[in-house]
Design a protein around this motif. Structure first.
Motif, PDB file in Angstrom:
ATOM      1  N   ALA A 517       0.807  -1.220   0.000  1.00  0.00           N
ATOM      2  CA  ALA A 517       0.000   0.000   0.000  1.00  0.00           C
ATOM      3  C   ALA A 517       0.836   1.264   0.000  1.00  0.00           C
ATOM      4  O   ALA A 517       0.437   2.285  -0.567  1.00  0.00           O
ATOM      5  CB  ALA A 517      -0.946  -0.003   1.200  1.00  0.00           C
ATOM      6  N   GLU A 538      -8.809   0.207   6.452  1.00  0.00           N
ATOM      7  CA  GLU A 538      -8.765   1.342   5.526  1.00  0.00           C
ATOM      8  C   GLU A 538      -7.387   2.003   5.627  1.00  0.00           C
ATOM      9  O   GLU A 538      -6.896   2.275   6.730  1.00  0.00           O
ATOM     10  CB  GLU A 538      -9.864   2.348   5.854  1.00  0.00           C
ATOM     11  CG  GLU A 538      -9.917   3.519   4.897  1.00  0.00           C
ATOM     12  CD  GLU A 538     -11.053   4.477   5.220  1.00  0.00           C
ATOM     13  OE1 GLU A 538     -11.302   5.400   4.434  1.00  0.00           O
ATOM     14  OE2 GLU A 538     -11.703   4.293   6.289  1.00  0.00           O
ATOM     15  N   GLY A 543      -3.323   3.001  -3.425  1.00  0.00           N
ATOM     16  CA  GLY A 543      -4.516   2.457  -4.063  1.00  0.00           C
ATOM     17  C   GLY A 543      -4.193   1.758  -5.361  1.00  0.00           C
ATOM     18  O   GLY A 543      -3.032   1.601  -5.754  1.00  0.00           O
ATOM     19  N   LEU A 546      -9.023  -1.847  -9.545  1.00  0.00           N
ATOM     20  CA  LEU A 546      -9.443  -3.208  -9.228  1.00  0.00           C
ATOM     21  C   LEU A 546      -9.948  -3.900 -10.485  1.00  0.00           C
ATOM     22  O   LEU A 546     -10.880  -3.421 -11.138  1.00  0.00           O
ATOM     23  CB  LEU A 546     -10.549  -3.199  -8.169  1.00  0.00           C
ATOM     24  CG  LEU A 546     -10.129  -2.783  -6.762  1.00  0.00           C
ATOM     25  CD1 LEU A 546     -11.346  -2.736  -5.853  1.00  0.00           C
ATOM     26  CD2 LEU A 546      -9.102  -3.751  -6.206  1.00  0.00           C
ATOM     27  N   ILE A 570     -14.354  -4.632  -1.581  1.00  0.00           N
ATOM     28  CA  ILE A 570     -13.120  -3.848  -1.704  1.00  0.00           C
ATOM     29  C   ILE A 570     -13.425  -2.583  -2.495  1.00  0.00           C
ATOM     30  O   ILE A 570     -14.063  -2.638  -3.547  1.00  0.00           O
ATOM     31  CB  ILE A 570     -12.021  -4.653  -2.412  1.00  0.00           C
ATOM     32  CG1 ILE A 570     -11.781  -5.985  -1.696  1.00  0.00           C
ATOM     33  CG2 ILE A 570     -10.730  -3.853  -2.483  1.00  0.00           C
ATOM     34  CD1 ILE A 570     -10.851  -6.912  -2.445  1.00  0.00           C
ATOM     35  N   SER A 572     -11.287   0.707  -3.992  1.00  0.00           N
ATOM     36  CA  SER A 572      -9.968   1.299  -4.164  1.00  0.00           C
ATOM     37  C   SER A 572      -9.860   1.956  -5.534  1.00  0.00           C
ATOM     38  O   SER A 572     -10.531   1.532  -6.485  1.00  0.00           O
ATOM     39  CB  SER A 572      -8.882   0.234  -4.022  1.00  0.00           C
ATOM     40  OG  SER A 572      -7.592   0.818  -4.149  1.00  0.00           O
ATOM     41  N   MET A 578      -7.165   2.268  -0.073  1.00  0.00           N
ATOM     42  CA  MET A 578      -8.001   1.077  -0.226  1.00  0.00           C
ATOM     43  C   MET A 578      -8.822   0.866   1.039  1.00  0.00           C
ATOM     44  O   MET A 578      -8.364   1.117   2.154  1.00  0.00           O
ATOM     45  CB  MET A 578      -7.150  -0.157  -0.512  1.00  0.00           C
ATOM     46  CG  MET A 578      -7.960  -1.441  -0.669  1.00  0.00           C
ATOM     47  SD  MET A 578      -6.922  -2.886  -1.042  1.00  0.00           S
ATOM     48  CE  MET A 578      -6.398  -2.487  -2.707  1.00  0.00           C
TER      49      MET A 578
END
Length: 592
Positions: A517, A538, A543, A546, A570, A572, A578
């Protein structure tokens, strides 16, 4: 000349036969208080009117009607039949030199008070008389009564035939009811239960309409005899409308709810334990309003069917076909009784029964097809579930193999290398350096052991294990994780496998955030609810986009969530971090 003479003789013979043929005449007593003597005087004064079709049909009336049978047959055993099982009160008189009351009957009297045990009313023409008077009283109701003359032999044959046919039709409908109950018990689908109830109400209405209920089920209940038909009509309409909405899969809108409420109100009024003859002026408008209101609702139901048929609803098409078959037989039987059409005897006497049976058979085929479709859908769902379980098992096995390989690589690369260095230091006599290496090895082994089976969790529980893991991550100084845990104060009530799997999910979420991340802040929240728990992670990292199938590095977590029969969402996008939200059902606690 001879031909004219022959025609004259034939005409005279026909007139003589007509003079000897029985004749029905009718007189309306609007006062409802005339006695037989006064009615006979009215007959002698010519106030009776001929009944051309031998069918007494004034409809809804406030009067009493007297039927005169003139020129009755004088040889053989004959019966006058009033072919309606629902006349409230009848009196049968023989008029010779005096007026003699022979029989008093009707559905306001016990069934076995009838002169002949018959579903309608049959009066023997005995003693012989040139004139018979029949008082028919159904004031403030609808009166229809076909009048027939039958010999004893013909009436007995008709009774045997009616008993056989009624028994066959009743058996068929009872089988349909049992089939509906079987489908309901098998599938727990309410549509089959409503179907069984609607068919049962239809059967009871037919039995009431034909007088079978009064004959076999409630022969001494004069209260229920005149109320059974309207009661079972409204019950059948109520159940049929409920079945229709469930069968077609349409919502019970306010017109449907209002219709059912009104019908149930009618049912309450019908069963109200007060003789409705005390409220005749009120009961007659109610009786007239019921068929009008029901006709409007039936039209509404027809509109629903047409609408669904246009939308290619096969169930609606089957129901419409079945209803049309029933309506055809109802119309034919009514036209026959009105003298408008000639029908075969079987259809004329059993048209209503036959129409109901055919309607129910068609609908039953539709329900059988629905049940077969339900069975196939269930089999498909089971196969799909089996495939999903296999895929889940394969994923878990793959993940476990990857974890074992990663553990083996770590043991080989880290522990193996450090042990080799320690061995060199020991051989060189550098014990201090060897001790430091052994300390590092011990710490590394402890961390690996913690990942495999967290010691803190085994000793202190899930909350402490997660807090310990977050504390270690925050100790690096590279990330700040805010942890919120609500509940899980009685962890021993949950199965260990559930707690371990939940811990692994939290662990992998944090590992993915730390590795991929690039986040500086993380919110980790675990909340125990009444029968489920929610896990939210979170971060404010980089990010990602997806793909439709989800993030690949979260596949292991997804497999564990599916194993616990939960759901994961999810959210993001690049540059916006995310958010992972997981909902898990809580397992049944072993000690409850």
């Amino acid at each position: 000349m001879q031909r004219a003479l022959l025609l004259t003789c034939l005409l005279l013979l026909r007139l003589a036969a007509a003079a000897q043929a029985p004749v029905f005449e009718v007189f309306e007593d609007t006062s409802r208080h005339m006695q037989a003597g006064a009615v006979h005087a009215a007959y002698q004064a010519g106030q009776f009117k001929p009944l051309s079709s031998a069918y007494l049909n004034p409809g809804f009336t406030k009067s009493i009607f007297w039927v005169a049978l003139t020129q009755p047959p004088q040889t053989g055993e004959w019966y006058l039949v009033a072919d309606n099982a629902h006349i409230n009160h009848l009196e049968f008189y023989a008029v010779t030199d005096s007026i003699r009351l022979l029989h008093v009957t009707g559905d306001f009297h016990p069934f076995f008070q009838r002169p002949l045990v018959y579903n309608t009313f049959a009066f023997p023409l005995a003693p012989r008389a040139p004139l018979y008077l029949l008082k028919t009283d159904k004031h403030h109701e609808s009166l229809q009564a076909p009048l027939l003359l039958r010999t004893r032999e013909a009436l007995q044959r008709q009774q045997v035939t009616e008993t056989l046919v009624n028994g066959i039709f009743t058996g068929v409908i009872v089988l349909i009811i049992l089939f509906g109950i079987f489908l309901y018990l098998t599938t727990r689908d309410a549509v089959y239960g409503w179907y069984a109830l609607s068919v049962a109400a239809a059967l009871m209405w037919i039995w009431s309409n034909k007088g079978l209920g009064f004959h076999y089920l409630w022969p001494d209940s004069v209260f229920f005899a005149s109320r059974s038909r309207p009661l079972f009509v409204v019950l059948n309409l109520t159940f049929s409308l409920q079945f229709l909405t469930a069968y077609l899969g349409i919502k019970r809108t306010w017109p449907i709810r209002v219709a059912q409420a009104v019908w149930l109100l009618f049912a309450v009024l019908i069963l109200w334990p007060v003789p409705y003859t005390n409220f005749v002026h009120l009961s007659m408008p109610i009786q007239q309003a019921l068929p009008i209101f029901s006709l409007l609702v039936v039209c509404f139901m027809g509109w629903l069917l047409v609408k669904e048929v246009r939308q290619k609803n096969s169930a609606a098409l089957i129901y419409m076909l079945a209803t049309l078959v029933f309506i055809i037989f109802v119309v034919l039987e009514n036209l026959y009784h009105l003298g408008r059409v000639q029908l075969p005897e079987f259809v004329a006497h059993y048209g209503m029964f036959l129409g109901v049976v055919l309607e129910m058979i068609i609908i039953t085929f539709g329900l059988a097809a629905r049940f077969n479709s339900y069975r196939k859908e269930k089999e498909t769902a089971l196969l799909q579930l089996a495939r999903q379980q296999k895929e889940l098992t394969d994923t878990i096995v793959t993940v476990e193999e990857k974890e074992r390989k990663a553990l083996a690589d770590r043991l080989h690369d880290e522990i193996g290398a450090m042990l080799s260095l320690t061995s060199l230091q020991v051989n060189a006599g550098n014990t201090a350096q060897a001790g430091l290496l052994l300390k590092d090895i011990s710490s590394t082994v402890r961390n690996i052991s913690h990942q495999l089976t967290p010691v803190a969790m085994e000793k202190y529980g899930l909350r402490h294990a997660i807090e310990d893991m977050v504390q270690l991550a925050n100790g690096s100084g590279k990330i700040h994780i805010e942890l919120v845990i609500i509940g899980f104060s009685k962890e021993k009530e949950f199965p260990p496998n559930f707690l371990h799997t939940l811990y692994r999910i939290v662990q992998e979420l944090l590992q993915n955030i730390l590795k991929h991340a690039g986040a500086g802040n993380v919110l980790l929240q675990l909340v125990e609810l009444e029968d489920s728990c929610t896990l939210l992670a979170e971060d404010n990292g980089k990010g990602m986009h997806l793909p439709p199938e989800g993030a690949g590095f979260l596949r292991s977590i997804s497999a564990k969530v599916a194993y616990l029969e939960g759901a994961m969402n999810i959210d993001s996008s690049p540059g916006n971090g995310m958010l992972v939200n997981i909902e898990l059902p809580l397992p049944v606690k072993p000690n409850t």
